[in-house]
Enzyme design. Structure first.
Site, PDB file in Angstrom:
ATOM      1  N   CYS A   3      92.378 -30.698 -24.051  1.00 33.73           N
ATOM      2  CA  CYS A   3      91.304 -31.506 -23.470  1.00 33.73           C
ATOM      3  C   CYS A   3      91.161 -31.085 -22.012  1.00 33.73           C
ATOM      4  CB  CYS A   3      91.636 -32.987 -23.577  1.00 33.73           C
ATOM      5  SG  CYS A   3      90.455 -34.047 -22.705  1.00 33.73           S
ATOM      6  N   CYS A   9      91.845 -37.701 -16.465  1.00 32.55           N
ATOM      7  CA  CYS A   9      91.539 -38.954 -17.148  1.00 32.55           C
ATOM      8  C   CYS A   9      92.781 -39.825 -17.299  1.00 32.55           C
ATOM      9  CB  CYS A   9      90.924 -38.642 -18.517  1.00 32.55           C
ATOM     10  SG  CYS A   9      90.741 -40.073 -19.587  1.00 32.55           S
ATOM     11  N   CYS A  12      95.164 -40.276 -22.445  1.00 30.90           N
ATOM     12  CA  CYS A  12      96.085 -39.899 -23.535  1.00 30.90           C
ATOM     13  C   CYS A  12      97.169 -38.984 -22.972  1.00 30.90           C
ATOM     14  CB  CYS A  12      95.337 -39.254 -24.694  1.00 30.90           C
ATOM     15  SG  CYS A  12      94.092 -38.048 -24.227  1.00 30.90           S
ATOM     16  N   GLN A 212      92.236 -55.459 -32.787  1.00 29.40           N
ATOM     17  CA  GLN A 212      93.182 -54.379 -32.504  1.00 29.40           C
ATOM     18  C   GLN A 212      92.488 -53.018 -32.522  1.00 29.40           C
ATOM     19  OE1 GLN A 212      96.220 -54.395 -31.477  1.00 29.40           O
ATOM     20  NE2 GLN A 212      97.205 -56.298 -32.095  1.00 29.40           N
ATOM     21  N   TYR A 241      96.939 -67.613 -29.182  1.00 30.49           N
ATOM     22  CA  TYR A 241      96.219 -66.425 -28.719  1.00 30.49           C
ATOM     23  C   TYR A 241      95.577 -65.732 -29.938  1.00 30.49           C
ATOM     24  CZ  TYR A 241      99.422 -66.992 -24.692  1.00 30.49           C
ATOM     25  OH  TYR A 241     100.159 -67.489 -23.633  1.00 30.49           O
ATOM     26  N   GLU A 262      92.740 -70.512 -29.485  1.00 31.74           N
ATOM     27  CA  GLU A 262      92.138 -69.424 -28.712  1.00 31.74           C
ATOM     28  C   GLU A 262      91.179 -70.015 -27.682  1.00 31.74           C
ATOM     29  OE1 GLU A 262      90.790 -66.310 -26.931  1.00 31.74           O
ATOM     30  OE2 GLU A 262      92.290 -65.951 -28.497  1.00 31.74           O
ATOM     31  N   ASP A 310     100.573 -63.724 -29.888  1.00 33.34           N
ATOM     32  CA  ASP A 310     100.144 -62.339 -29.655  1.00 33.34           C
ATOM     33  C   ASP A 310      99.341 -62.337 -28.354  1.00 33.34           C
ATOM     34  OD1 ASP A 310      99.410 -59.714 -29.770  1.00 33.34           O
ATOM     35  OD2 ASP A 310      98.114 -59.890 -31.536  1.00 33.34           O
ATOM     36  N   CYS A 337     101.941 -56.156 -26.803  1.00 35.38           N
ATOM     37  CA  CYS A 337     101.405 -54.819 -26.515  1.00 35.38           C
ATOM     38  C   CYS A 337     101.992 -54.241 -25.234  1.00 35.38           C
ATOM     39  CB  CYS A 337      99.876 -54.851 -26.442  1.00 35.38           C
ATOM     40  SG  CYS A 337      99.215 -55.953 -25.189  1.00 35.38           S
TER      41      CYS A 337
END
Length: 387
Positions: A3, A9, A12, A212, A241, A262, A310, A337
């Site tokens: 890339c 960037c 990734c 997700q 959540y 939520e 979550d 996460c």
């Protein structure tokens, strides 16, 4: 895998590592956090993603000019500078095609780009959401004002070329802020939402609903969560959540009742819609901040057999943990996460008498340094006193 802008960037950072190297680095990172926080937890399984490119079902791009020519791309790491990241390897091909077409149309229709420094111009961002199983696509134009010249031509051209686009929304963000979306929006085409299939259910969501980022791995994650909780038919579940209700909906067939909490009103709307369209009758949803709900539940001595959380990347709150533990549930399932905030919160759970002995890792974000964690906590057994 190459890339041109990967170093600029930063989206990734593991692009050029093998899958084995990526998973090892993620596992080592979580292990180091466990040791730093003096937790007695072992890393159990790490669930590898089969699809490690073209998987992102949500994309936000910005726009800039080079010698008068408009280009699109992601923002460089820790900046407001747009990288010319055409045909990103993490985006589905159809999403890249739509972004490229919008970029060309902006040039031909002479749509003015928003200038952060001066606060002038119209178009700030474009957000695209993609339902992998149904092939439905949502396009969101984020503009600085309601007036959007050429929007009818834009809508007609896009929907003619890409029948996968089921809805187009204009979100109005007049503020000088780095936050992409604001509350006011106008549906320009379609119903304002798209529908995907997840764990055998129809799941609808809007432009600002949490869903997700990796659909295939999301199914892996939810099946793992269900297995770890091992619910009984007479048990009650609190899903905090909860977003559009996806986790609670997958649990509902295994227990007596689920309550989802939520604070985002759009997400609650779609959670109720998802329950109805999947004919799930033993679930209800409450629009409320999860910490506030937990404090109220403690106040009124509301009992749940299992509590699921979550939370967003910043984790949960001390008040949430204290109130949740005060309710004495049989089990608490924490999906995270961000391993860093997970470890912080696990320390707080430990202080309140709930322990975990292992953590499972789900590679929700291949080619990046992020990892999803799943932990089951149960009440610590009281220590026996020897005479």
């Amino acid at each position: 895998m190459k890339c041109k802008v990967s170093k600029i960037c930063g989206g990734c950072s593991y692009l050029n590592l093998s899958m084995e190297q990526q998973l090892n680095k993620k596992k080592e990172y979580v292990q180091s956090l466990i040791e730093q926080n003096h937790l007695k937890i072992k890393i159990d399984d790490i669930y590898q993603a089969q699809l490690d490119t073209h998987y992102r079902n949500k994309v936000i791009v910005g726009f800039a000019k080079d010698k008068g020519v408009i280009y699109s791309g992601l923002y460089a790491a820790h900046s407001h500078r747009v990288c010319h990241s055409e045909n990103c390897l993490m985006h589905p091909d159809i999403v890249n095609e739509i972004i490229n077409e919008i970029t060309k149309m902006m040039q031909s229709m002479k749509i003015e780009l928003y200038n952060e420094r001066t606060g002038t111009g119209l178009l700030r961002h474009v957000l695209i959401r993609y339902a992998h199983k149904t092939d439905e696509i949502m396009v969101v134009f984020v503009t600085s004002q309601k007036m959007f010249p050429s929007r009818r031509n834009m809508v007609n051209a896009l929907t003619s070329k890409f029948p996968q686009i089921k809805t187009i929304v204009q979100n109005i963000n007049p503020r000088k802020t780095s936050i992409v979306l604001q509350d006011e929006s106008i549906v320009l085409y379609g119903d304002g939402y798209i529908t995907d299939e997840l764990c055998g259910m129809k799941i609808s969501f809007g432009y600002d609903s949490f869903y997700q980022i990796h659909s295939d791995q999301c199914e892996v994650l939810y099946n793992l969560a269900k297995t770890k909780l091992h619910l009984e038919p007479n048990e009650t579940v609190l899903d905090t959540y909860c977003g559009t209700g996806t986790i609670g909906l997958t649990m509902a067939s295994s227990c007596k009742k689920v309550t989802g909490v939520e604070r985002n009103p759009e997400a609650v709307y779609f959670a109720k819609k998802n329950a109805k369209q999947n004919k799930v009758n033993n679930i209800n949803f409450v629009q409320m901040d999860s910490t506030q709900y937990m404090k109220e539940a403690q106040k009124h001595h509301t009992k749940y057999d299992a509590i699921i959380l979550d939370p967003p990347r910043q984790g949960t709150t001390k008040e949430f943990v204290e109130s949740a533990c005060a309710l004495s549930p049989k089990k608490i399932l924490y999906i995270s996460c961000d391993p860093k905030t997970l470890m912080r919160d696990l320390q707080q759970f430990r202080r309140c008498g709930y322990l975990a002995n292992k953590v499972d890792l789900v590679d929700m974000f291949p080619r990046t340094d992020h990892i999803e964690s799943v932990v089951l906590l149960t009440k610590a057994k009281p220590k026996t006193i020897r005479k």
